[in-house]
Design a protein around this motif. Structure first.
Motif, PDB file in Angstrom:
ATOM      1  N   ASP A 150      25.153  46.609  78.139  1.00 15.98           N
ATOM      2  CA  ASP A 150      23.726  46.804  78.343  1.00 15.98           C
ATOM      3  C   ASP A 150      23.408  46.561  79.821  1.00 15.98           C
ATOM      4  O   ASP A 150      24.256  46.078  80.575  1.00 15.98           O
ATOM      5  CB  ASP A 150      22.891  45.909  77.412  1.00 15.98           C
ATOM      6  CG  ASP A 150      22.975  44.421  77.730  1.00 15.98           C
ATOM      7  OD1 ASP A 150      22.941  44.041  78.916  1.00 15.98           O
ATOM      8  OD2 ASP A 150      23.062  43.627  76.769  1.00 15.98           O
ATOM      9  N   ALA A 151      22.206  46.937  80.244  1.00 22.01           N
ATOM     10  CA  ALA A 151      21.856  46.929  81.665  1.00 22.01           C
ATOM     11  C   ALA A 151      22.008  45.543  82.307  1.00 22.01           C
ATOM     12  O   ALA A 151      22.508  45.435  83.433  1.00 22.01           O
ATOM     13  CB  ALA A 151      20.438  47.447  81.852  1.00 22.01           C
ATOM     14  N   LEU A 152      21.589  44.487  81.634  1.00 22.94           N
ATOM     15  CA  LEU A 152      21.687  43.151  82.226  1.00 22.94           C
ATOM     16  C   LEU A 152      23.145  42.710  82.338  1.00 22.94           C
ATOM     17  O   LEU A 152      23.568  42.189  83.377  1.00 22.94           O
ATOM     18  CB  LEU A 152      20.878  42.126  81.423  1.00 22.94           C
ATOM     19  CG  LEU A 152      20.901  40.694  81.969  1.00 22.94           C
ATOM     20  CD1 LEU A 152      20.369  40.644  83.417  1.00 22.94           C
ATOM     21  CD2 LEU A 152      20.083  39.764  81.083  1.00 22.94           C
ATOM     22  N   ALA A 153      23.929  42.928  81.284  1.00 19.70           N
ATOM     23  CA  ALA A 153      25.344  42.545  81.334  1.00 19.70           C
ATOM     24  C   ALA A 153      26.079  43.348  82.412  1.00 19.70           C
ATOM     25  O   ALA A 153      26.951  42.820  83.113  1.00 19.70           O
ATOM     26  CB  ALA A 153      25.999  42.751  79.976  1.00 19.70           C
ATOM     27  N   ASP A 154      25.721  44.617  82.567  1.00 20.25           N
ATOM     28  CA  ASP A 154      26.320  45.454  83.598  1.00 20.25           C
ATOM     29  C   ASP A 154      25.971  44.912  84.989  1.00 20.25           C
ATOM     30  O   ASP A 154      26.825  44.832  85.869  1.00 20.25           O
ATOM     31  CB  ASP A 154      25.838  46.893  83.434  1.00 20.25           C
ATOM     32  CG  ASP A 154      26.454  47.845  84.431  1.00 20.25           C
ATOM     33  OD1 ASP A 154      27.658  47.710  84.740  1.00 20.25           O
ATOM     34  OD2 ASP A 154      25.740  48.746  84.902  1.00 20.25           O
ATOM     35  N   GLN A 155      24.718  44.537  85.190  1.00 17.09           N
ATOM     36  CA  GLN A 155      24.304  43.953  86.468  1.00 17.09           C
ATOM     37  C   GLN A 155      25.069  42.658  86.736  1.00 17.09           C
ATOM     38  O   GLN A 155      25.535  42.417  87.849  1.00 17.09           O
ATOM     39  CB  GLN A 155      22.806  43.671  86.463  1.00 17.09           C
ATOM     40  CG  GLN A 155      22.331  42.899  87.690  1.00 17.09           C
ATOM     41  CD  GLN A 155      20.860  42.566  87.590  1.00 17.09           C
ATOM     42  OE1 GLN A 155      20.027  43.465  87.580  1.00 17.09           O
ATOM     43  NE2 GLN A 155      20.546  41.281  87.496  1.00 17.09           N
ATOM     44  N   GLN A 156      25.203  41.839  85.726  1.00 13.51           N
ATOM     45  CA  GLN A 156      25.914  40.573  85.890  1.00 13.51           C
ATOM     46  C   GLN A 156      27.375  40.801  86.249  1.00 13.51           C
ATOM     47  O   GLN A 156      27.908  40.141  87.142  1.00 13.51           O
ATOM     48  CB  GLN A 156      25.782  39.734  84.614  1.00 13.51           C
ATOM     49  CG  GLN A 156      24.358  39.252  84.397  1.00 13.51           C
ATOM     50  CD  GLN A 156      24.103  38.700  83.008  1.00 13.51           C
ATOM     51  OE1 GLN A 156      24.809  39.018  82.055  1.00 13.51           O
ATOM     52  NE2 GLN A 156      23.072  37.869  82.887  1.00 13.51           N
ATOM     53  N   LEU A 157      28.014  41.749  85.598  1.00 14.33           N
ATOM     54  CA  LEU A 157      29.399  42.064  85.936  1.00 14.33           C
ATOM     55  C   LEU A 157      29.494  42.645  87.344  1.00 14.33           C
ATOM     56  O   LEU A 157      30.430  42.321  88.085  1.00 14.33           O
ATOM     57  CB  LEU A 157      29.999  43.029  84.904  1.00 14.33           C
ATOM     58  CG  LEU A 157      31.467  43.381  85.094  1.00 14.33           C
ATOM     59  CD1 LEU A 157      32.352  42.134  85.122  1.00 14.33           C
ATOM     60  CD2 LEU A 157      31.922  44.343  83.997  1.00 14.33           C
ATOM     61  N   GLY A 158      28.526  43.463  87.738  1.00 17.84           N
ATOM     62  CA  GLY A 158      28.489  43.982  89.106  1.00 17.84           C
ATOM     63  C   GLY A 158      28.411  42.852  90.119  1.00 17.84           C
ATOM     64  O   GLY A 158      29.067  42.887  91.173  1.00 17.84           O
ATOM     65  N   GLY A 159      27.606  41.836  89.839  1.00 10.02           N
ATOM     66  CA  GLY A 159      27.529  40.667  90.717  1.00 10.02           C
ATOM     67  C   GLY A 159      28.857  39.938  90.813  1.00 10.02           C
ATOM     68  O   GLY A 159      29.263  39.499  91.895  1.00 10.02           O
ATOM     69  N   VAL A 160      29.549  39.832  89.682  1.00 15.60           N
ATOM     70  CA  VAL A 160      30.869  39.185  89.673  1.00 15.60           C
ATOM     71  C   VAL A 160      31.858  39.985  90.515  1.00 15.60           C
ATOM     72  O   VAL A 160      32.652  39.421  91.274  1.00 15.60           O
ATOM     73  CB  VAL A 160      31.377  38.997  88.221  1.00 15.60           C
ATOM     74  CG1 VAL A 160      32.831  38.554  88.201  1.00 15.60           C
ATOM     75  CG2 VAL A 160      30.499  37.998  87.482  1.00 15.60           C
ATOM     76  N   VAL A 161      31.809  41.311  90.423  1.00 13.85           N
ATOM     77  CA  VAL A 161      32.674  42.158  91.257  1.00 13.85           C
ATOM     78  C   VAL A 161      32.410  41.875  92.729  1.00 13.85           C
ATOM     79  O   VAL A 161      33.337  41.718  93.525  1.00 13.85           O
ATOM     80  CB  VAL A 161      32.469  43.660  90.926  1.00 13.85           C
ATOM     81  CG1 VAL A 161      33.094  44.552  91.989  1.00 13.85           C
ATOM     82  CG2 VAL A 161      33.028  43.982  89.546  1.00 13.85           C
ATOM     83  N   MET A 162      31.132  41.795  93.093  1.00  6.81           N
ATOM     84  CA  MET A 162      30.793  41.558  94.494  1.00  6.81           C
ATOM     85  C   MET A 162      31.292  40.198  94.964  1.00  6.81           C
ATOM     86  O   MET A 162      31.886  40.090  96.035  1.00  6.81           O
ATOM     87  CB  MET A 162      29.293  41.658  94.709  1.00  6.81           C
ATOM     88  CG  MET A 162      28.892  41.443  96.150  1.00  6.81           C
ATOM     89  SD  MET A 162      27.133  41.610  96.364  1.00  6.81           S
ATOM     90  CE  MET A 162      27.087  42.111  98.055  1.00  6.81           C
ATOM     91  N   LEU A 163      31.047  39.171  94.177  1.00 10.39           N
ATOM     92  CA  LEU A 163      31.426  37.839  94.661  1.00 10.39           C
ATOM     93  C   LEU A 163      32.935  37.630  94.642  1.00 10.39           C
ATOM     94  O   LEU A 163      33.463  36.906  95.476  1.00 10.39           O
ATOM     95  CB  LEU A 163      30.685  36.726  93.921  1.00 10.39           C
ATOM     96  CG  LEU A 163      30.997  36.410  92.475  1.00 10.39           C
ATOM     97  CD1 LEU A 163      32.103  35.381  92.355  1.00 10.39           C
ATOM     98  CD2 LEU A 163      29.747  35.863  91.814  1.00 10.39           C
TER      99      LEU A 163
END
Length: 188
Positions: A150-163
Motif C-alpha cells: 500500500d502507499a504508506l508501506a511503499d513510502q516507508q520502504l522507499g525511505g529505508v532504501v534511501m537511508l
C-alpha cells in the motif's frame, strides 16, 4: 568506469520512471546519486583535473539542497505529474553525486568530512520519509506500490532504501578515504 557509470545512470532513470512506486523511484534516485555519481567521478578524474569546481564542503551543500529540495512535498507532487521534470530531477541527482565525489576525491580531508556529512543527511531524510506516520507524497500512490505494497508501506520502504543505500555508500566512501589518509600518515 565512465561507461559503467553512464549505464548505471540510465538504468536508474528507467527504474525511477517505471511506475514501481516510491520504492522503485527511490532505487532509481540512489543509483544515480550514490552509485553512478561516484563511478563517473572516478572515470572523469583525468578530464576534470584542471577544471575549477567547488570545494568538497560546498559540493556537499549543493548536493544536500538538490536532494532535500526535490523531496519537498509540493515539488515531489509536481515532479510526479511530469516526465520532463522527473528527468531533470534524475539528471540533477546524477550531477550532484558526480560533483560531490569529484570534489571529495580532489580535496581528500575535506572530502572525508563532506562524504560523512552526506551520509548523515541521506540517513536523516530516509528516516524522515520511512518513519512518517502518513503519506508525504500522495501523487506517488498513483504509480502503485512496489511489489503490491500500500502507499504508506511503499513510502516507508522507499525511505529505508534511501537511508541504507544512500547513507551507506557515502559512509563507506568517507571511511575508505579516511583510512587511506591515515595509512599515508603512518607511512610518512
Amino acid at each position: 568506469m565512465t561507461a559503467a557509470g553512464l549505464i548505471v545512470a540510465l538504468v536508474g532513470t528507467l527504474v525511477a520512471s517505471a511506475g514501481l512506486g516510491m520504492t522503485g523511484h527511490m532505487i532509481g534516485h540512489m543509483l544515480a546519486v550514490a552509485v553512478a555519481g561516484p563511478m563517473l567521478a572516478i572515470g572523469l578524474q583525468p578530464v576534470l583535473a584542471n577544471r575549477r569546481l567547488p570545494g568538497a564542503i560546498a559540493a556537499m551543500l549543493i548536493e544536500l539542497a538538490i536532494v532535500w529540495g526535490w523531496h519537498m512535498p509540493a515539488v515531489r507532487a509536481a515532479t510526479d505529474m511530469s516526465l520532463a521534470l522527473m528527468l531533470v530531477e534524475q539528471a540533477s541527482f546524477l550531477a550532484a553525486g558526480t560533483l560531490l565525489w569529484t570534489a571529495a576525491l580532489r580535496e581528500r580531508v575535506g572530502g572525508v568530512a563532506a562524504l560523512l556529512l552526506t551520509s548523515m543527511h541521506m540517513t536523516l531524510l530516509g528516516a524522515l520519509i520511512g518513519l512518517a506516520p502518513r503519506r508525504l507524497y500522495p501523487m506517488m500512490a498513483m504509480h502503485g506500490g512496489f511489489g503490491g505494497l500500500d502507499a504508506l508501506a511503499d513510502q516507508q520502504l522507499g525511505g529505508v532504501v534511501m537511508l541504507t543505500l544512500g547513507g551507506a555508500s557515502y559512509l563507506m566512501g568517507g571511511l575508505w578515504m579516511l583510512g587511506t589518509l591515515l595509512n599515508e600518515r603512518v607511512r610518512a
